[in-house]
Design a protein around this motif. Sequence first.
Motif, PDB file in Angstrom:
ATOM      1  N   VAL A 261      66.113 -20.367  50.144  1.00 52.01           N
ATOM      2  CA  VAL A 261      67.490 -20.644  49.701  1.00 52.01           C
ATOM      3  C   VAL A 261      68.500 -19.923  50.582  1.00 52.01           C
ATOM      4  O   VAL A 261      69.540 -20.489  50.985  1.00 52.01           O
ATOM      5  N   ALA A 262      68.186 -18.650  50.913  1.00 54.76           N
ATOM      6  CA  ALA A 262      69.107 -17.877  51.752  1.00 54.76           C
ATOM      7  C   ALA A 262      69.262 -18.515  53.137  1.00 54.76           C
ATOM      8  O   ALA A 262      70.370 -18.590  53.694  1.00 54.76           O
ATOM      9  N   MET A 263      68.149 -18.992  53.709  1.00 54.95           N
ATOM     10  CA  MET A 263      68.199 -19.618  55.032  1.00 54.95           C
ATOM     11  C   MET A 263      69.001 -20.921  54.989  1.00 54.95           C
ATOM     12  O   MET A 263      69.843 -21.180  55.870  1.00 54.95           O
ATOM     13  N   LEU A 264      68.744 -21.752  53.982  1.00 49.19           N
ATOM     14  CA  LEU A 264      69.464 -23.024  53.887  1.00 49.19           C
ATOM     15  C   LEU A 264      70.942 -22.805  53.601  1.00 49.19           C
ATOM     16  O   LEU A 264      71.811 -23.555  54.093  1.00 49.19           O
ATOM     17  N   TRP A 265      71.265 -21.783  52.797  1.00 45.79           N
ATOM     18  CA  TRP A 265      72.677 -21.477  52.547  1.00 45.79           C
ATOM     19  C   TRP A 265      73.373 -21.100  53.846  1.00 45.79           C
ATOM     20  O   TRP A 265      74.484 -21.560  54.135  1.00 45.79           O
ATOM     21  N   ARG A 266      72.720 -20.265  54.656  1.00 44.56           N
ATOM     22  CA  ARG A 266      73.303 -19.839  55.917  1.00 44.56           C
ATOM     23  C   ARG A 266      73.472 -21.028  56.866  1.00 44.56           C
ATOM     24  O   ARG A 266      74.498 -21.167  57.545  1.00 44.56           O
ATOM     25  N   ALA A 267      72.467 -21.916  56.892  1.00 45.69           N
ATOM     26  CA  ALA A 267      72.552 -23.080  57.779  1.00 45.69           C
ATOM     27  C   ALA A 267      73.619 -24.055  57.303  1.00 45.69           C
ATOM     28  O   ALA A 267      74.382 -24.625  58.117  1.00 45.69           O
ATOM     29  N   THR A 268      73.702 -24.283  55.984  1.00 47.28           N
ATOM     30  CA  THR A 268      74.719 -25.198  55.431  1.00 47.28           C
ATOM     31  C   THR A 268      76.112 -24.691  55.736  1.00 47.28           C
ATOM     32  O   THR A 268      77.031 -25.466  56.090  1.00 47.28           O
ATOM     33  N   GLU A 269      76.286 -23.374  55.596  1.00 46.03           N
ATOM     34  CA  GLU A 269      77.584 -22.774  55.915  1.00 46.03           C
ATOM     35  C   GLU A 269      77.921 -22.992  57.391  1.00 46.03           C
ATOM     36  O   GLU A 269      79.075 -23.255  57.756  1.00 46.03           O
ATOM     37  N   GLY A 270      76.910 -22.871  58.259  1.00 43.25           N
ATOM     38  CA  GLY A 270      77.154 -23.082  59.697  1.00 43.25           C
ATOM     39  C   GLY A 270      77.561 -24.508  60.004  1.00 43.25           C
ATOM     40  O   GLY A 270      78.430 -24.759  60.854  1.00 43.25           O
ATOM     41  N   VAL A 271      76.969 -25.484  59.308  1.00 44.77           N
ATOM     42  CA  VAL A 271      77.334 -26.889  59.515  1.00 44.77           C
ATOM     43  C   VAL A 271      78.759 -27.136  59.052  1.00 44.77           C
ATOM     44  O   VAL A 271      79.551 -27.815  59.717  1.00 44.77           O
ATOM     45  N   ALA A 272      79.093 -26.555  57.893  1.00 41.07           N
ATOM     46  CA  ALA A 272      80.446 -26.741  57.349  1.00 41.07           C
ATOM     47  C   ALA A 272      81.488 -26.118  58.265  1.00 41.07           C
ATOM     48  O   ALA A 272      82.611 -26.634  58.396  1.00 41.07           O
ATOM     49  N   ALA A 273      81.130 -25.004  58.915  1.00 41.71           N
ATOM     50  CA  ALA A 273      82.083 -24.320  59.795  1.00 41.71           C
ATOM     51  C   ALA A 273      82.109 -24.932  61.189  1.00 41.71           C
ATOM     52  O   ALA A 273      82.903 -24.503  62.026  1.00 41.71           O
TER      53      ALA A 273
ATOM     54  N   LEU B  46      70.529 -28.045  60.975  1.00 45.56           N
ATOM     55  CA  LEU B  46      70.166 -27.832  59.565  1.00 45.56           C
ATOM     56  C   LEU B  46      68.772 -28.373  59.282  1.00 45.56           C
ATOM     57  O   LEU B  46      67.950 -27.713  58.631  1.00 45.56           O
ATOM     58  N   VAL B  47      68.494 -29.571  59.784  1.00 46.69           N
ATOM     59  CA  VAL B  47      67.160 -30.166  59.587  1.00 46.69           C
ATOM     60  C   VAL B  47      66.100 -29.306  60.274  1.00 46.69           C
ATOM     61  O   VAL B  47      64.998 -29.090  59.742  1.00 46.69           O
ATOM     62  N   MET B  48      66.415 -28.792  61.486  1.00 45.82           N
ATOM     63  CA  MET B  48      65.454 -27.971  62.226  1.00 45.82           C
ATOM     64  C   MET B  48      65.146 -26.677  61.481  1.00 45.82           C
ATOM     65  O   MET B  48      63.976 -26.265  61.372  1.00 45.82           O
ATOM     66  N   VAL B  49      66.165 -26.012  60.956  1.00 40.15           N
ATOM     67  CA  VAL B  49      65.948 -24.769  60.199  1.00 40.15           C
ATOM     68  C   VAL B  49      65.081 -25.041  58.978  1.00 40.15           C
ATOM     69  O   VAL B  49      64.146 -24.290  58.668  1.00 40.15           O
TER      70      VAL B  49
END
Length: 625
Positions: free
Chosen positions: A284-296, A304-307
């Motif tokens: 969850v922590a990894m996906l949250w960080r990746a989702t935030e990066g996509v949004a930014a 995101l898919v790769m992570v």
Amino acid sequence: MRGGGERSLPFSSSAAPGGQRSDWRTLRRLLPYLWQYKGRVLAAIAFMVGAKLANVGVPLLLKQLVDAMTLPAGSTTALLVVPVGLLLAYGVLRLMNSVFNELRELVFAKATHGAARAIALKTFEHLHGLSLRFHLERQTGGMTRDIERGVRGIESLVSFALFNLAATLVEVLLVLYILASRFDAWFAVITLTALALYIAFTVGLTQWRIQFRRQANQFDSAAHSKAIDSLLNYETVKYFNNEAFEARRYDESLEQLRRAQLKSRSTLGMLNAGQQLIIAVGLVAMLWRATEGVAAGRMTLGDLVMVNAFMIQIYIPLNFLGVIYREIKQNLVDLDKMFTLMDKEQEVADAPGAQALHTNGPVDVRFDDVHFAYEPARPILRGVSFEIPAGRTVAVVGPSGAGKSTLARLLYRFYDVGGAPSSAAGGGRILIAGQDIRRVTQASVRRAIGIVPQDTVLFNDTVAYNIRYGRTDASDTEVEQAARAAHIHDFIVGTPAGYATMVGERGLKLSGGEKQRVAIARTLLKDPPILIFDEATSALDSAGERAIQAELKSAARGKTTLVIAHRLSTVVDAHEILVMDGGQIVERGTHLQLLAARGRYAHMWALQQSAEPPAASASLDAVPA
């Protein structure tokens, strides 16, 4: 499969904590056997790394594939070409991952099976090299189970340690490098933190649970030993109508095993739940960080898919870490048990540089002031001295416990003179053809001796096999000649299968007399210069005894012969008769000389002669001390 999932296999027994060698020492002991196949080992490692590189490349291509789908309007050509090329590359990497794994298994199979075979063979040879004392004290069922687990553990240990644990480590390092180099350090920090917590939790809890495994191991071996012992003594169980008693004993061990297994399984839920919690939080922590990066806007959808793909690939091997760690620990315990058997010290060992026994020309045997004790507090032989001249026959008589059969065991060098470690007994010497048997090889001593024991045990094979065991390269004609000399040929050819007749476990399909005739036949086939007859006709009736006695005399002609007997009628023609009592020789002489002396021998002779048939051959055990 859940993180700590276990298979329903028998648990391996383990040594006591104080006596168990370290895991690293056990691994170091195993490595030389594997390194004999170093070319295959290195090739397998290369294929393993190749498989992991292909596996790590899959999420990278997946990212490119997703990003390639985000195209400007009207880019039809790119839509047709780029994704197709990436899809083909994706399929090739998936295929290469499987191919490399299969090649790894194929290349390394010979190394693992070869190492297992070498260790099993060395253990088997070492067990045959141990003294009779060890084999009288061992439990066959538990020992064979230890060897079986050890051999199986070698293959599992290499598979789990090298191709699961090491492969997972390689993959984790590659993923951490990609995440840290492509994105910010938090991705690597989150992954490392989750990994560290997962490993610490799994190792700690599994280490605590191992105590229940060890208890289960002990009860499993105990149950196996009781079952084997009871089945080997099937007739005795039947004689005393103790089937229910044996079933209760076996069931008690099975119940103890069941309780220990339940304790192990009841802690498994705790392990599984903890593992899933740590993995879920990290994911969850990894996906949250990746989702935030996509949004930014710092990351693409492909990132995101790769992570997510990387996390799943790491999660799958981590999900089995509990099983892998437990299996590695258990296989190390199994292997240690087999190495412990290999480390059993040989009580009777060849002296450094020992040469073969020279038996050219006359072969005499001499016992020179021999002392012996099986246990330090219970001396068996007390300064026994006598000689068997070459080509002569010496008989030893006396009550049970006098030490008669011990003479044969010492001559065969099942024990060394002196006896039990720390025994206060002196020792003495036993010489064959003037050579101390402790200074020559055991194999050459035993080649020079043939024995017909009182208690004959046969292999569960054919009659021909058991006779040929005296000399394994003997022809069928020689086997038949030996059977004729032992007066068992007519019986054999009278059976439907003839010489191919199976004798059953320990020869139980044959009568006592038939087994003893087979023992006589295989000793005649061996044709050694020294013969030992330890109550060789005890299982025969009077007619059979008279028939075989002439053959034994013929076989002993020109050979150095030691006859151990209870029936005095079988030793009257001996060149010298020794009367033993309390571990000492109390009388010696020929039959006529001993009768004229009117001593112990004369008293035993009179007692046996006065007995009513068929008790005419009463045992000397009935003679008062």
